[in-house]
Design a protein around this motif. Structure first.
Motif, PDB file in Angstrom:
ATOM      1  N   ILE B  29      -7.357   3.868   8.513  1.00 48.76           N
ATOM      2  CA  ILE B  29      -8.297   4.196   7.035  1.00 48.76           C
ATOM      3  C   ILE B  29      -9.222   5.888   7.405  1.00 48.76           C
ATOM      4  O   ILE B  29      -9.347   6.409   6.111  1.00 48.76           O
ATOM      5  N   GLU B  30      -9.435   6.388   8.973  1.00 52.03           N
ATOM      6  CA  GLU B  30      -9.769   7.307   9.081  1.00 52.03           C
ATOM      7  C   GLU B  30      -9.341   8.475   7.681  1.00 52.03           C
ATOM      8  O   GLU B  30      -9.158   9.586   7.690  1.00 52.03           O
ATOM      9  N   LEU B  31      -7.306   8.754   7.978  1.00 50.30           N
ATOM     10  CA  LEU B  31      -6.997   9.504   8.054  1.00 50.30           C
ATOM     11  C   LEU B  31      -6.869   9.243   6.657  1.00 50.30           C
ATOM     12  O   LEU B  31      -7.164  10.759   5.395  1.00 50.30           O
ATOM     13  N   VAL B  32      -7.291   8.803   5.880  1.00 53.61           N
ATOM     14  CA  VAL B  32      -6.868   8.431   4.303  1.00 53.61           C
ATOM     15  C   VAL B  32      -7.898   8.392   3.563  1.00 53.61           C
ATOM     16  O   VAL B  32      -8.455   9.003   2.792  1.00 53.61           O
ATOM     17  N   PRO B  44     -11.107   2.101   1.862  1.00 54.98           N
ATOM     18  CA  PRO B  44      -9.765   1.420   2.489  1.00 54.98           C
ATOM     19  C   PRO B  44     -10.021   0.538   3.118  1.00 54.98           C
ATOM     20  O   PRO B  44     -11.253  -0.380   3.256  1.00 54.98           O
ATOM     21  N   GLY B  45      -9.397  -0.501   3.286  1.00 51.69           N
ATOM     22  CA  GLY B  45      -8.713  -1.976   3.195  1.00 51.69           C
ATOM     23  C   GLY B  45      -9.220  -3.147   2.111  1.00 51.69           C
ATOM     24  O   GLY B  45      -9.798  -4.038   2.673  1.00 51.69           O
ATOM     25  N   SER B  46     -10.108  -2.909   1.350  1.00 49.15           N
ATOM     26  CA  SER B  46     -10.773  -3.738   0.103  1.00 49.15           C
ATOM     27  C   SER B  46      -9.280  -4.364  -0.234  1.00 49.15           C
ATOM     28  O   SER B  46      -7.729  -3.996   0.185  1.00 49.15           O
ATOM     29  N   PHE B  47      -9.086  -5.453  -0.746  1.00 52.01           N
ATOM     30  CA  PHE B  47      -7.992  -5.957  -1.299  1.00 52.01           C
ATOM     31  C   PHE B  47      -7.298  -5.024  -2.786  1.00 52.01           C
ATOM     32  O   PHE B  47      -5.909  -5.251  -2.136  1.00 52.01           O
ATOM     33  N   GLY B  48      -7.649  -4.640  -3.255  1.00 51.31           N
ATOM     34  CA  GLY B  48      -7.025  -3.459  -4.539  1.00 51.31           C
ATOM     35  C   GLY B  48      -7.823  -1.964  -4.080  1.00 51.31           C
ATOM     36  O   GLY B  48      -9.281  -1.946  -3.822  1.00 51.31           O
ATOM     37  N   GLY B  49      -7.215  -1.047  -4.608  1.00 51.69           N
ATOM     38  CA  GLY B  49      -7.903   0.329  -4.159  1.00 51.69           C
ATOM     39  C   GLY B  49      -8.223   1.098  -5.763  1.00 51.69           C
ATOM     40  O   GLY B  49      -7.198   0.075  -6.374  1.00 51.69           O
ATOM     41  N   VAL B 125       1.714   7.666   8.086  1.00 49.47           N
ATOM     42  CA  VAL B 125       0.492   7.998   6.868  1.00 49.47           C
ATOM     43  C   VAL B 125      -0.200   9.403   7.427  1.00 49.47           C
ATOM     44  O   VAL B 125      -1.164  10.009   6.076  1.00 49.47           O
ATOM     45  N   SER B 126      -0.342  10.273   8.511  1.00 46.41           N
ATOM     46  CA  SER B 126      -0.576  11.254   8.473  1.00 46.41           C
ATOM     47  C   SER B 126       0.243  12.207   7.604  1.00 46.41           C
ATOM     48  O   SER B 126      -1.298  13.132   7.020  1.00 46.41           O
ATOM     49  N   GLY B 127       1.164  12.112   7.447  1.00 45.64           N
ATOM     50  CA  GLY B 127       2.037  13.003   6.889  1.00 45.64           C
ATOM     51  C   GLY B 127       1.387  12.821   5.323  1.00 45.64           C
ATOM     52  O   GLY B 127       1.385  13.582   4.372  1.00 45.64           O
ATOM     53  N   MET B 128       1.816  11.402   5.128  1.00 44.68           N
ATOM     54  CA  MET B 128       1.455  11.306   3.325  1.00 44.68           C
ATOM     55  C   MET B 128       0.265  11.288   3.040  1.00 44.68           C
ATOM     56  O   MET B 128      -0.197  11.806   2.331  1.00 44.68           O
ATOM     57  N   ALA B 129      -0.935  11.069   3.582  1.00 40.70           N
ATOM     58  CA  ALA B 129      -2.740  11.914   3.927  1.00 40.70           C
ATOM     59  C   ALA B 129      -2.545  13.596   3.595  1.00 40.70           C
ATOM     60  O   ALA B 129      -3.004  13.810   2.704  1.00 40.70           O
ATOM     61  N   GLY B 142      -2.380   0.599   0.365  1.00 46.68           N
ATOM     62  CA  GLY B 142      -0.970   0.974   1.065  1.00 46.68           C
ATOM     63  C   GLY B 142      -0.685  -0.660   2.124  1.00 46.68           C
ATOM     64  O   GLY B 142      -1.807  -1.695   2.342  1.00 46.68           O
ATOM     65  N   GLU B 143       0.480  -0.624   2.236  1.00 45.89           N
ATOM     66  CA  GLU B 143       1.132  -2.372   3.137  1.00 45.89           C
ATOM     67  C   GLU B 143       1.893  -1.778   4.486  1.00 45.89           C
ATOM     68  O   GLU B 143       3.213  -1.332   3.958  1.00 45.89           O
TER      69      GLU B 143
END
Lengths: 347, 347
Positions: B29-32, B44-49, B125-129, B142-143
């Motif tokens: 969550i911090e990274l995104v 971040p963390g909800s059912f859907g973005g 995730v860091s790379g993706m962010a 994401g999942e």
């Protein structure tokens, strides 16, 4: 370079069969074609799927979710039956964005497998296409990746990605919820897609059951109970959402009622879920007994017979449950929201 | 039930560690968070973005794509370095929708692994962010799925889903292409994400090289050459797209120049790609020689130094290549389109 170097290496030698991939692609294209309405501007097989933003939403927001089926896949692989997990995946994704108020627009999939198994891919896509049609979503694209050395023979992983649309200002959610509201439960039709690592460990490893053996106490074969398709709640719930009569929704997936219902509770509001309002379905009861699993663990691992929870105003409860029942749903008053910071209390 | 039944089975026994999952989720969550602008309505963390549809597009269409990194993942796993494949995945997805004219809005990922490896997930995730930020995309969701019995220890699979937006009536594509148009090539920076099953077979199995050995003839370690990040062409190409000066684009991925360029050729138009217009980069030359691989196989497996091909009007070629070079790109006239039904001819 020296002629002693290896020669004639081809992509097929390296475990990738491009012709089989081409054949599978052709069949996939036939299956998905059926899900594509006039809002889809791309043809299957293009670099990206293209979908025209609907013009009937005043202040449109997109709702997206990524998900997998978890180790329910392993049951499908054991059974050699792959269409049902395809449908599971789409329905799971539809339910995940439904709780944000969204109707689905389109869905994409990712299948990873060691070597392309054409029949498996076709069955998976067939299941996904069926569920997409049922939910009014376009199967807009996907990727089937051959990953030699990653997956055991016959194994695969499957991920789904959905995008829906919602009127931004009318979204349900915790911001609309308050103490005094009530909870309406909608029945699940089995394990949906959660708890399968535990189920497999218990049924196959500890009890030594096979897919064709009776699921203890249920009167149906293990394979049939475990592969029952995760249902979509779109059809019964969307009319109530459109009418603005649902304040929030929780899709009961991993983490069960406690973790998922907690996601729609604002600060200072706790949920009192009355367990006596519904009967634990037979398959959950059997797992609890046979596995010697604590109630707490059961409620955090499984949906326990509740697939979706709606938060509605107290004065709407009777009418909403009546409407849902008229639509063929098993719906009931599940509990109430009270002032407090206790989170989700199972009473 | 009989007390001789197995007792005390918990989800953790079954291979799923929910607390570790919770810790990893917090760090993700911090990274995104960094990638989320004001158009993102969800936390971040909800059912859907949730992402508000941009209001600056008159006739908006969404462009979506699903993809993986292929067996380049295996190299990352060997090297214990996971951020680069995260960036690979995002850039690959960005390039896939760029060829439909789209700028990215948001990205979601799916990570499947046997048992949650927190450091690996964080690096991915860091790379993706990082790549999402570079491309102006929100990492919207994401999942991460724990799939005991699917993946060997340390292994994982990774899929990405992207959604972008384009002005529907101004999309590039085959419908705007005609004989007489010319091809402009943009250099790749290595193998990008294609041909890795063959590369691994050749370098590791046949030649017995390790990650720290020199990539033959290249002067860099094998690991560094193989993990070079697939580049995004968004920055240099988008200004030309906005100006309406690109008729079509082909992202050179699996299938190489022949298969990908063919996707933007209308009926009756064939492409003459002049191989003499660029030099095959050293790493491709080395693979060709050491693997004894035919030219045809090389061009269908690898990008051969060309990451993206633009189709432009002949009278625009000089100016467009000049603009791209001024933006730091290695861009050149790669060939022409002629009347004919020969598809893509490598001359």
């Amino acid at each position: 370079m020296a002629s002693s170097e290896p020669r004639g290496l081809s992509y097929r030698d390296a475990g990738v069969d491009r012709e089989a991939a081409g054949r599978a692609k052709d069949r996939i294209i036939e299956l998905v074609q059926d899900t594509l309405g006039p809002e889809v501007l791309s043809r299957p097989g293009s670099f990206g799927g293209i979908y025209r933003v609907p013009g009937d939403v005043a202040s449109p927001a997109l709702v997206a979710s990524a998900d997998g089926v978890g180790t329910k896949l392993k049951v499908a692989i054991m059974a050699g039956r792959h269409d049902t997990v395809g449908r599971d995946l789409v329905n799971h994704c539809v339910d995940d964005i439904l709780v944000e108020g969204a109707r689905p627009l389109f869905f994409l999939d990712y299948i990873g497998m060691g070597r392309l198994a054409e029949g498996t891919v076709e069955a998976l896509v067939s299941g996904m296409a069926t569920a997409c049609r049922e939910n009014g979503a376009a199967l807009l694209g996907g990727e089937t990746a051959e990953m030699p050395d990653f997956y055991a023979d016959g194994d695969y992983d499957l991920a789904g990605f959905i995008v829906g649309i919602v009127e931004a200002e009318r979204r349900p959610g915790a911001h609309r919820v308050q103490a005094g509201d009530v909870l309406v439960g909608l029945a699940s039709n089995g394990f949906h897609t959660n708890g399968y690592s535990l189920l497999r460990r218990l049924l196959f490893d500890k009890l030594g059951l096979g897919l064709d053996d009776e699921f203890p106490g249920v009167g149906l074969p293990v394979g049939e109970v475990l592969l029952t398709v995760h249902r979509s709640y779109l059809r019964p719930v969307m009319p109530l959402l459109r009418a603005g009569r649902i304040k929030a929704l929780a899709h009961i997936t991993g983490g069960g009622i406690p973790e998922n219902l907690a996601r729609v509770l604002p600060e200072g509001v706790e949920a009192h879920v009355q367990r006596s309002t519904w009967e634990m379905p037979l398959e959950f009861e059997a797992v609890r007994e046979l596995g010697g699993i604590s109630d707490e663990e059961m409620y955090r691992t499984f949906n326990m017979g509740v697939g979706m929870i709606l938060v509605v105003a107290a004065e709407d409860e009777v009418d909403i449950t009546a409407q849902l029942r008229a639509a063929g749903e098993d719906a009931w008053g599940l509990g109430v929201l009270e002032p407090g910071d206790g989170g989700v209390l199972l009473i």
